[in-house]
Scaffold this motif. Structure first.
Motif, PDB file in Angstrom:
ATOM      1  N   SER A 204       0.834  -1.192   0.000  1.00 44.77           N
ATOM      2  CA  SER A 204       0.000   0.000   0.000  1.00 44.77           C
ATOM      3  C   SER A 204       0.869   1.242   0.000  1.00 44.77           C
ATOM      4  O   SER A 204       1.702   1.442   0.881  1.00 44.77           O
ATOM      5  N   ILE A 299     -19.578  -5.362   6.816  1.00 50.17           N
ATOM      6  CA  ILE A 299     -19.735  -3.936   6.529  1.00 50.17           C
ATOM      7  C   ILE A 299     -21.037  -3.772   5.746  1.00 50.17           C
ATOM      8  O   ILE A 299     -21.192  -4.360   4.683  1.00 50.17           O
ATOM      9  N   ALA A 300     -21.958  -2.995   6.271  1.00 51.10           N
ATOM     10  CA  ALA A 300     -23.268  -2.930   5.630  1.00 51.10           C
ATOM     11  C   ALA A 300     -23.660  -1.517   5.230  1.00 51.10           C
ATOM     12  O   ALA A 300     -24.632  -1.327   4.522  1.00 51.10           O
ATOM     13  N   THR A 301     -22.924  -0.516   5.683  1.00 50.23           N
ATOM     14  CA  THR A 301     -23.333   0.855   5.397  1.00 50.23           C
ATOM     15  C   THR A 301     -22.142   1.643   4.853  1.00 50.23           C
ATOM     16  O   THR A 301     -20.987   1.228   4.982  1.00 50.23           O
ATOM     17  N   ALA A 302     -22.468   2.793   4.259  1.00 52.05           N
ATOM     18  CA  ALA A 302     -21.405   3.656   3.743  1.00 52.05           C
ATOM     19  C   ALA A 302     -20.508   4.109   4.892  1.00 52.05           C
ATOM     20  O   ALA A 302     -19.291   4.230   4.732  1.00 52.05           O
ATOM     21  N   LEU A 305     -18.166   1.351   5.789  1.00 50.63           N
ATOM     22  CA  LEU A 305     -17.097   1.248   4.797  1.00 50.63           C
ATOM     23  C   LEU A 305     -16.039   2.326   5.042  1.00 50.63           C
ATOM     24  O   LEU A 305     -14.838   2.044   5.063  1.00 50.63           O
ATOM     25  N   ARG A 308     -13.973   1.476   8.005  1.00 51.32           N
ATOM     26  CA  ARG A 308     -13.043   0.400   7.710  1.00 51.32           C
ATOM     27  C   ARG A 308     -11.853   0.919   6.899  1.00 51.32           C
ATOM     28  O   ARG A 308     -10.704   0.552   7.136  1.00 51.32           O
ATOM     29  N   LEU A 309     -12.131   1.828   5.957  1.00 56.12           N
ATOM     30  CA  LEU A 309     -11.061   2.328   5.097  1.00 56.12           C
ATOM     31  C   LEU A 309     -10.118   3.256   5.855  1.00 56.12           C
ATOM     32  O   LEU A 309      -8.945   3.333   5.556  1.00 56.12           O
ATOM     33  N   GLU A 388     -11.391   8.091  -3.421  1.00 57.56           N
ATOM     34  CA  GLU A 388     -12.369   7.055  -3.730  1.00 57.56           C
ATOM     35  C   GLU A 388     -13.083   7.361  -5.041  1.00 57.56           C
ATOM     36  O   GLU A 388     -13.341   6.482  -5.850  1.00 57.56           O
ATOM     37  N   ARG A 393     -14.042   3.935  -7.232  1.00 60.36           N
ATOM     38  CA  ARG A 393     -14.668   3.082  -6.228  1.00 60.36           C
ATOM     39  C   ARG A 393     -15.915   3.713  -5.644  1.00 60.36           C
ATOM     40  O   ARG A 393     -16.749   3.028  -5.053  1.00 60.36           O
ATOM     41  N   VAL A 397     -20.580   2.370  -5.311  1.00 55.59           N
ATOM     42  CA  VAL A 397     -21.224   2.580  -4.012  1.00 55.59           C
ATOM     43  C   VAL A 397     -22.404   3.530  -4.176  1.00 55.59           C
ATOM     44  O   VAL A 397     -23.499   3.295  -3.654  1.00 55.59           O
TER      45      VAL A 397
ATOM     46  N   THR B  87     -12.971  -1.645  -9.646  1.00 53.67           N
ATOM     47  CA  THR B  87     -11.844  -1.403  -8.743  1.00 53.67           C
ATOM     48  C   THR B  87     -12.306  -1.732  -7.334  1.00 53.67           C
ATOM     49  O   THR B  87     -13.389  -1.339  -6.912  1.00 53.67           O
ATOM     50  N   ARG B  90      -8.161  -2.273  -1.603  1.00 56.33           N
ATOM     51  CA  ARG B  90      -7.071  -3.236  -1.523  1.00 56.33           C
ATOM     52  C   ARG B  90      -7.091  -4.059  -0.236  1.00 56.33           C
ATOM     53  O   ARG B  90      -6.620  -5.181  -0.213  1.00 56.33           O
ATOM     54  N   TYR B 101     -22.000  -4.490  -1.054  1.00 57.41           N
ATOM     55  CA  TYR B 101     -22.886  -4.055  -2.141  1.00 57.41           C
ATOM     56  C   TYR B 101     -24.295  -4.598  -1.950  1.00 57.41           C
ATOM     57  O   TYR B 101     -25.278  -3.913  -2.242  1.00 57.41           O
ATOM     58  N   SER B 103     -25.769  -5.091   0.888  1.00 62.16           N
ATOM     59  CA  SER B 103     -26.413  -4.253   1.909  1.00 62.16           C
ATOM     60  C   SER B 103     -26.797  -2.904   1.344  1.00 62.16           C
ATOM     61  O   SER B 103     -27.769  -2.297   1.790  1.00 62.16           O
ATOM     62  N   LEU B 104     -25.996  -2.402   0.391  1.00 66.50           N
ATOM     63  CA  LEU B 104     -26.276  -1.076  -0.149  1.00 66.50           C
ATOM     64  C   LEU B 104     -27.387  -1.127  -1.191  1.00 66.50           C
ATOM     65  O   LEU B 104     -27.788  -0.102  -1.722  1.00 66.50           O
TER      66      LEU B 104
END
Lengths: 544, 310
Positions: A204, A299-302, A305, A308-309, A388, A393, A397, B87, B90, B101, B103-104
């Motif tokens: 990364s 992970i179920a919601t924005a 996410l 987590r990121l 993002e 990405r 979403v 994409t 990572r 996805y 869930s969304l």
């Protein structure tokens, strides 16, 4: 061609060919790198290099007599906490004072520039997959690293030229200017090599940058601790820090040129290590293999996410703030120390507010530094939205049942809440290290938040309304950082200082006490900026 | 039949580029609709407008009877989208991304998810960067097919898939249709479109140039034949439906209208065939043949194009 009569020259030739083969394409890659960085590098070099000469001219006009400069030097050297921040003054000439104020600061920024350049052209190229295509052409195994390091070398070389020429122009030329320029640029090259090593260990680019930045931060803290302990840079801790070496070159104070050799040796050792590692690993891979993850996700919601990121970065930042807080908190006790029994320094000491006043001033300076660094966090965190989106990405979403606002809010909560977390960690660290006044120190730390949030708000607005110019937020944060660090030393006019939101905050702890007016105003402005930015994001096209 | 997608006179510019120039598109509910066009013709832009990611400059667009920009979030509960270039994050595993996805959107069918992971031979524990291009597509495809939605918007979804997986993909689309779902499939692979789609819209330079069922467009399909013969070819040029014939000694390349293939093969075997390859024409070839030369006439309907082609 004549026949080869012995095998030895043929072997030698083959070895040479193998060695040059490893570097094939370096020249082309170097030109590609310089072309890609044609805007970024000149800005870095001119802004950073130019700050040396402007500090030089300001000091020359502010302290225009030798007596004034001697007074400044004595007051700074006599106080271990101020030494921790800025380093000791080795000479009270104009050049000596520039070196005192700028050696460590410039070295850190040169290091940051170098780490950005090197990671950008090594790990980031591999992470995005672009390197694969380049390496499939006539590009040697070690060529990308060489090109990246050469780019950093060129940038730091240009920086050295600008610094030395600028100082000469400001009337502080000569050997000292050359020594200071080389010390700063040398530290830049040294950390370019550190970044090159970090780039081998993680897949990364973000993590590689974070690791290198952590090493730079640790080097600064070591130097600060060392300078707090000794007033001539002779502490072991100072010598353990490459930034301490830049200081110990003692530009304008009977330069110790041999210290530059220490820098060069460290560059060589790190470069050898980076090259050895780079030649032994697969393109796109690292020495730390990626572990498999869960087959089922939770992970179920924005927001989930976004958390987590960003959680890795946030954890790293929070720990760093706590550690730096404790370290500098521990150095705070020395703020009121006086070395020697000089009537002159005693007078300065009284003028600066006596024991309590000096301690408070140091703590106030510390929380302000933490605040300005936290501003870098909030810019980086808000710009994750931009990253993002441009990486493609965000699109899938947003093709889910997620509103633009909801998507952005996930990252913004972490950015703005994260800044509060950082300042809490930093404030607690300071208070713990200092051992007194926990509520006052923590409060002072949190009072920085409105200014940090305002810069976060500027970033949100830039991202929302002018996404192509979103990275300009770094420039805004950089200007505020430079104003905060250099402004007071060069007596910048209040109108200019006022650009930075940090200057509007009450000086805490101590000082004039809490003022709610500016704090609430800045918070309100930040809220308006965020609202405007998110509003613009909702109305515009998603970048693809 | 109700309409799943209606687009009329859609315009969208990026600076001086007119990506969409009055595009029309109608997709009936329950059909698989092919969306074809050369690179840069505006397919992805149209899809992004339909997803509410871009705001159209002018024109009308409706998705499931609602405004794709204003009602984006509500609509997206019923829509699954697969981009052509997926994409991934990572540090997130494929399984995590599939469930995210799900869930969304309107939620995920767990059994179907497990079944799809199995059929696509996807390892859901691997992390984003370690997936190959094809496997990244699979992650998005599993997430889309396992989601409980009414409309699937697939933008060149099979790029990078191997032929076996391409087959699995085609089965999945057929199942979706059997379950009454609507699919908008943008693709460059004509055979895929032929197999799957009830109707097709072809766009070029941001405008719809053809729309209709595949039977209506049979004239578009020509087969490329390349053969090495045992003896000199005989009478190929006189056969109906043969185009672009090239003979170099015993090597023959030609294009033939697919419904006239039989006569050509008979003629070739009469000369004796050593090697034979036959490939369906690419879309680009079709476009070049049908539209590039007579772009000035701007054929607006299938009939015009058919006349021009004959």
């Amino acid at each position: 061609m004549t026949a080869v009569t012995t095998t030895a020259p043929a072997d030698a030739r083959r070895r040479t060919r193998a060695a040059t083969g490893q570097l094939a394409g370096t020249w082309t890659l170097l030109r590609l790198a310089l072309r890609r960085d044609r805007v970024m590098l000149p800005i870095w070099v001119l802004a950073l290099g130019g700050s040396f000469s402007s500090v030089g001219s300001s000091i020359a006009s502010l302290y225009d007599t030798a007596a004034q400069r001697a007074e400044l030097a004595a007051s700074m050297n006599g106080n271990s906490s101020l030494r921790a921040m800025y380093g000791p003054v080795f000479d009270d000439s104009v050049g000596g004072l520039v070196s005192w104020r700028m050696a460590a600061f410039g070295a850190v920024l040169a290091a940051v520039m170098s780490l950005i350049v090197v990671i950008r052209h090594t790990r980031e190229e591999e992470e995005t997959g672009r390197q694969e295509m380049l390496s499939a052409a006539m590009v040697g195994r070690r060529a990308p690293l060489t090109a990246a390091l050469l780019t950093a070398l060129i940038a730091n070389g240009a920086l050295a030229l600008v610094v030395a020429a600028g100082l000469a122009g400001a009337g502080a030329g000569g050997a000292g200017a050359v020594a200071l320029a080389l010390a700063v640029a040398g530290t830049g090259v040294l950390f370019a090599c550190t970044a090159a090593i970090a780039a081998q260990f993680t897949e990364s680019a973000r993590l590689a940058k974070g690791l290198t930045a952590a090493v730079i931060g640790a080097a600064f803290v070591l130097k600060a601790a060392g300078d707090s302990a000794a007033d001539d840079g002779s502490s072991v801790l100072t010598w353990l820090s490459p930034i301490g070496w830049a200081e110990n070159v003692r530009a304008y104070a009977d330069e110790r040129w041999w210290v530059l050799l220490v820098l060069a040796a460290a560059v060589a050792v790190q470069a050898v290590l980076a090259y050895a590692l780079a030649g032994r690993r697969d393109v796109g891979m690292s020495f730390l293999a990626t572990r498999p993850g869960p087959a089922q996700g939770r992970i179920a919601t924005a927001f989930g996410l976004a958390l987590r990121l960003q959680r890795g970065a946030l954890t790293g930042w929070t720990l760093s703030f706590a550690v730096v807080g404790v370290a500098f908190g521990g150095l705070t006790g020395g703020a009121a120390d006086l070395v020697g029994d000089n009537a002159k320094t005693r007078e300065i000491f009284e003028r600066m507010g006596g024991q309590a006043g000096l301690t408070d001033a140091f703590l106030a300076a510390m929380v302000s530094v933490l605040g300005m660094v936290a501003a870098l966090y909030i810019v980086a965190s808000v710009l994750r939205l931009h990253g993002e989106e441009t990486a493609g990405r965000a699109e899938p979403v947003l093709a889910g049942a997620v509103s633009r606002t909801g998507w952005a809010a996930g990252h913004l909560v972490i950015a703005f809440g994260g800044a509060a977390l950082l300042m809490t960690a930093g404030g607690l660290g300071l208070a713990v290290g200092y051992g007194h006044e926990l509520p006052a120190v923590l409060g002072a730390s949190l009072v920085q938040l409105p200014a940090i949030w305002l810069l976060g708000g500027v970033t949100v607005l830039l991202y929302g309304a002018f996404p192509k110019a979103a990275v300009a937020a770094w420039g805004v944060a950089g200007i505020c950082l430079a104003l905060g660090w250099l402004g007071p030393a060069v007596d910048m006019p209040q109108a200019v200082m006022g650009v930075s939101p940090f200057t509007h905050l009450p000086k805490l702890p101590g000082g004039t006490g809490m003022e709610w007016g500016p704090v609430l105003t800045l918070t309100a402005v930040a809220a308006v900026l965020v609202g405007a930015g998110v509003g613009a994001l909702r109305r515009r096209d998603v970048l693809s | 039949m109700t309409k799943a997608i209606t687009v009329a006179g859609l315009h969208k510019s990026f600076g001086r580029t007119h990506a969409l120039d009055g595009l029309d598109l109608t997709v009936e509910a329950g059909e698989v609709h092919g969306f074809l066009g050369p690179n840069g013709s505006g397919k992805s832009t149209t899809i992004r407008v339909l997803l509410g990611l871009l705001r159209a400059d002018s024109g009308a667009a409706q998705l499931l009877g609602r405004d794709p920009w204003r009602d984006a979030v509500e609509l997206h509960r019923k829509v699954a989208y697969v981009p052509g270039d997926v994409t991934l994050w990572r540090n997130l595993s494929g399984g995590e991304v599939i469930d995210l996805y799900g869930s969304l959107r309107g939620g995920l069918d767990r059994t179907r998810r497990a079944d799809l992971v199995d059929r696509f031979e996807l390892d859901p524990t691997k992390k984003g960067r370690t997936y190959s291009k094809g496997n990244r597509q699979k992650v998005a495809l599993v997430a889309a097919f396992a989601s409980d939605v009414d409309l699937l918007i697939l933008d060149e979804p099979t790029s990078g898939l191997d032929p076996l997986m391409e087959e699995v993909f085609q089965d999945c689309v057929a199942e979706e249709r059997a379950r009454g779902r609507t699919v908008l499939l943008s693709s460059h692979i004509l055979s895929e479109v032929e197999t799957l789609c009830d109707r097709v819209s072809i766009i070029r330079q941001g405008r719809t140039v053809e729309t209709g069922s595949l039977a209506d467009m049979r004239h578009l399909t020509r087969t490329n034949i390349s053969a090495e013969l045992a003896g000199p070819p005989n009478g190929l040029a006189r056969l109906p439906g043969v185009h672009d014939l090239e003979v170099q000694g015993l090597r023959v390349t030609l294009q033939v209208d697919t419904d006239k293939l039989d006569a050509v093969l008979k003629s070739l075997t009469a000369s004796g065939v050593r090697t034979l390859t036959s490939t369906p024409p690419t879309l680009e070839e079709l476009f070049l043949r049908h539209y590039a030369t007579d772009a000035a006439d701007a054929p607006g309907s299938g009939e015009d194009a058919e006349v021009a082609a004959r």
